[in-house]
Design an enzyme around this catalytic site. Structure first.
Site, short mmCIF file in Angstrom:
data_model
loop_
_atom_site.label_atom_id
_atom_site.label_comp_id
_atom_site.label_asym_id
_atom_site.label_seq_id
_atom_site.Cartn_x
_atom_site.Cartn_y
_atom_site.Cartn_z
N GLY A 54 56.93 -53.22 113.18
CA GLY A 54 55.95 -52.19 113.47
C GLY A 54 55.69 -51.42 112.19
O GLY A 54 56.65 -50.98 111.52
N ALA A 55 54.40 -51.27 111.84
CA ALA A 55 54.05 -50.79 110.50
C ALA A 55 54.71 -49.45 110.11
O ALA A 55 55.38 -49.38 109.06
CB ALA A 55 52.53 -50.72 110.38
N ARG A 96 58.01 -57.78 103.67
CA ARG A 96 56.89 -58.26 104.52
C ARG A 96 55.58 -57.83 103.86
O ARG A 96 55.51 -56.74 103.29
CB ARG A 96 56.97 -57.69 105.96
CG ARG A 96 58.08 -58.34 106.80
CD ARG A 96 57.99 -57.95 108.26
NE ARG A 96 56.96 -58.70 108.98
CZ ARG A 96 56.58 -58.41 110.22
NH1 ARG A 96 57.12 -57.39 110.87
NH2 ARG A 96 55.66 -59.14 110.83
N ASP A 242 48.18 -52.55 111.28
CA ASP A 242 49.11 -52.75 110.18
C ASP A 242 48.50 -52.36 108.84
O ASP A 242 49.20 -52.03 107.89
CB ASP A 242 49.59 -54.20 110.13
CG ASP A 242 50.59 -54.42 111.25
OD1 ASP A 242 50.16 -54.65 112.39
OD2 ASP A 242 51.80 -54.30 110.98
N ASN A 252 45.74 -56.31 112.40
CA ASN A 252 46.76 -56.01 113.41
C ASN A 252 47.29 -57.34 113.95
O ASN A 252 46.84 -58.42 113.55
CB ASN A 252 46.19 -55.12 114.52
CG ASN A 252 47.27 -54.55 115.41
OD1 ASN A 252 48.28 -54.02 114.93
ND2 ASN A 252 47.13 -54.68 116.71
N LYS A 253 48.23 -57.25 114.85
CA LYS A 253 48.92 -58.44 115.39
C LYS A 253 47.93 -59.52 115.80
O LYS A 253 46.89 -59.22 116.41
CB LYS A 253 49.79 -57.99 116.57
CG LYS A 253 50.60 -59.08 117.24
CD LYS A 253 51.43 -59.89 116.27
CE LYS A 253 52.37 -59.05 115.42
NZ LYS A 253 52.97 -59.83 114.29
O1 MRU Z 1 54.98 -58.23 113.41
P1 MRU Z 1 55.15 -56.82 113.90
O2 MRU Z 1 55.86 -56.73 115.21
O3 MRU Z 1 55.73 -55.91 112.85
O4 MRU Z 1 53.66 -56.34 114.16
C1 MRU Z 1 53.43 -55.04 114.62
C2 MRU Z 1 52.00 -54.79 114.95
O5 MRU Z 1 51.14 -55.62 114.75
C3 MRU Z 1 51.65 -53.44 115.49
O6 MRU Z 1 50.55 -53.51 116.33
C4 MRU Z 1 51.32 -52.50 114.30
O7 MRU Z 1 52.35 -52.51 113.36
C5 MRU Z 1 51.07 -51.13 114.74
S1 MRU Z 1 52.61 -50.36 115.17
C6 MRU Z 1 52.43 -48.76 115.48
#
Ligand code: MRU
Length: 351
Positions: A54-55, A96, A242, A252-253
């Site tokens: 999570g970012a 990352r 992100d 984003n994801k």
């Molecule tokens: O691969 P991850 O689980 O780190 O990806 C997280 C996301 O894509 C979230 O939607 C993003 O970081 C926003 S979190 C507040």
């Protein structure tokens, strides 16, 4: 467990001064366990291996990683201290690539280090700075929550993707923070959580967090979203980010872009909730954002089980880009930015 967001029930990162404790998000929802880190390398490993994800949470963890390393190295002569700290910055920056909050936090920590030449003084100031970034993230999320909640109607059925809650931040959450704030403002809100293939952040983490908070949640597979929209069962889509480029494009994801296109087709609002630390004005547009490519095993199976044939080629981009034109509004700690574009994003930084 309290139903109010005031208590921050999920402590994703616990700072112990000379030790950082992280909820091991790989073990959820089966077990709530903590992993301890005492160096930058250990924090980088935790980020790389998704103990913490999570970012905003990644950014906070990296800041604490720098503080831990400075504490470890504080009795070395200034030159050696500097070399060790440079290595720590490099290790964390390589953990990352997509979430800009990581680089944003490291940049801030670099500024603190540059202003403090004595290793002992630097170590103390870096620890203070990391804690301040952590606390500021909780405050930012609460402000995002207040701003965004105004656009969540009473009774809203909100589709969200991945996990953007307390687990993904220092506390409260971004998109899930908006849902928490709407609930705290007395609105009846229910969540439709997409499972978020392939790493299942929605199924494992969002479902778990919503159950802890007693917010009604229904789990769907990613491929069910269009069908539910066509039946009028989703009132709005709310996701995190992100990295947001200077023109408002959103990384984003993986799967977020698909939801944005579907939302546009069905005339459903598509909202993005993110703090300033997720905005990267040095990326002109989504095309300049690095997209992490993850291992094939996440797609060919899960947790040691394999369902795809040996030898099949696999693609596993972990994020996608949603063009700004598909974003109905961006919720930040400065309020609501409708139809974000380059001019509006620039104006955020001029206030
Ligand atoms: O691969 P991850 O689980 O780190 O990806 C997280 C996301 O894509 C979230 O939607 C993003 O970081 C926003 S979190 C507040």
């Amino acid at each position: 467990m309290s139903a109010s967001s005031e208590a921050i029930p999920v402590e994703t990162l616990r700072w112990r001064g000379t030790r950082l404790e992280l909820i091991d998000q790989r073990a959820l929802p089966d077990r709530l366990e903590y992993v301890g880190c005492t160096s930058a390398a250990e924090v980088a490993d935790a980020i790389r291996s998704m103990v913490v994800r999570g970012a905003p949470a990644i950014g906070c963890a990296a800041a604490f990683g720098i503080a831990l390393e400075a504490h470890k190295q504080r009795d070395r002569p200034p030159r050696k201290f500097e070399t060790a700290m440079e290595a720590a910055f490099k290790t964390l920056a390589a953990s990352r690539p997509t979430a800009v909050n990581l680089f944003w936090a490291l940049e801030r920590m670099r500024g603190v280090l540059a202003a403090n030449h004595d290793p002992n003084a630097a170590a103390a100031k870096l620890a203070e700075a990391a804690l301040a970034l952590f606390e500021a993230d909780v405050e930012a999320n609460r402000a995002i929550g207040r701003a965004g909640a105004a656009l969540v109607p009473d009774g809203a059925r909100v589709l969200t993707h991945c996990n953007t809650g307390a687990l993904a931040t220092a506390g409260h959450g971004t998109a899930l923070g908006v849902i928490r704030s709407a609930r705290d403002a007395g609105k009846r809100v229910s969540v439709i959580a997409s499972e978020t293939r392939p790493y299942l952040q929605g199924a494992r983490l969002t479902a778990w967090e919503m159950i802890q908070e007693k917010i009604p949640v229904t789990l769907i597979t990613d491929s069910m979203a269009g069908h539910l929209m066509s039946l009028g069962k989703i009132d709005l889509v709310l996701v995190g980010a992100d990295r947001i480029a200077a023109n408002g494009d959103v990384a984003n994801k993986i799967g977020t872009y698909t939801l944005a296109v579907l939302a546009e087709h069905h005339h459903i609002p598509f909202y993005v909730a993110a703090p300033f630390s997720s905005i990267d004005t040095s990326s002109p547009d989504g095309g300049s954002i690095p997209i992490e490519e993850r291992g094939a095993a996440e797609v060919t199976g899960y947790a040691g089980m394999r369902w795809a044939p040996e030898g099949v080629a696999v693609a596993n981009p972990a994020f996608d880009i949603t063009p700004a034109a598909l974003v109905s509004a961006l919720f930040t700690e400065q309020g609501v930015l409708e139809r974000p574009d380059a001019n509006k994003i620039r104006s955020l930084f001029e206030r």
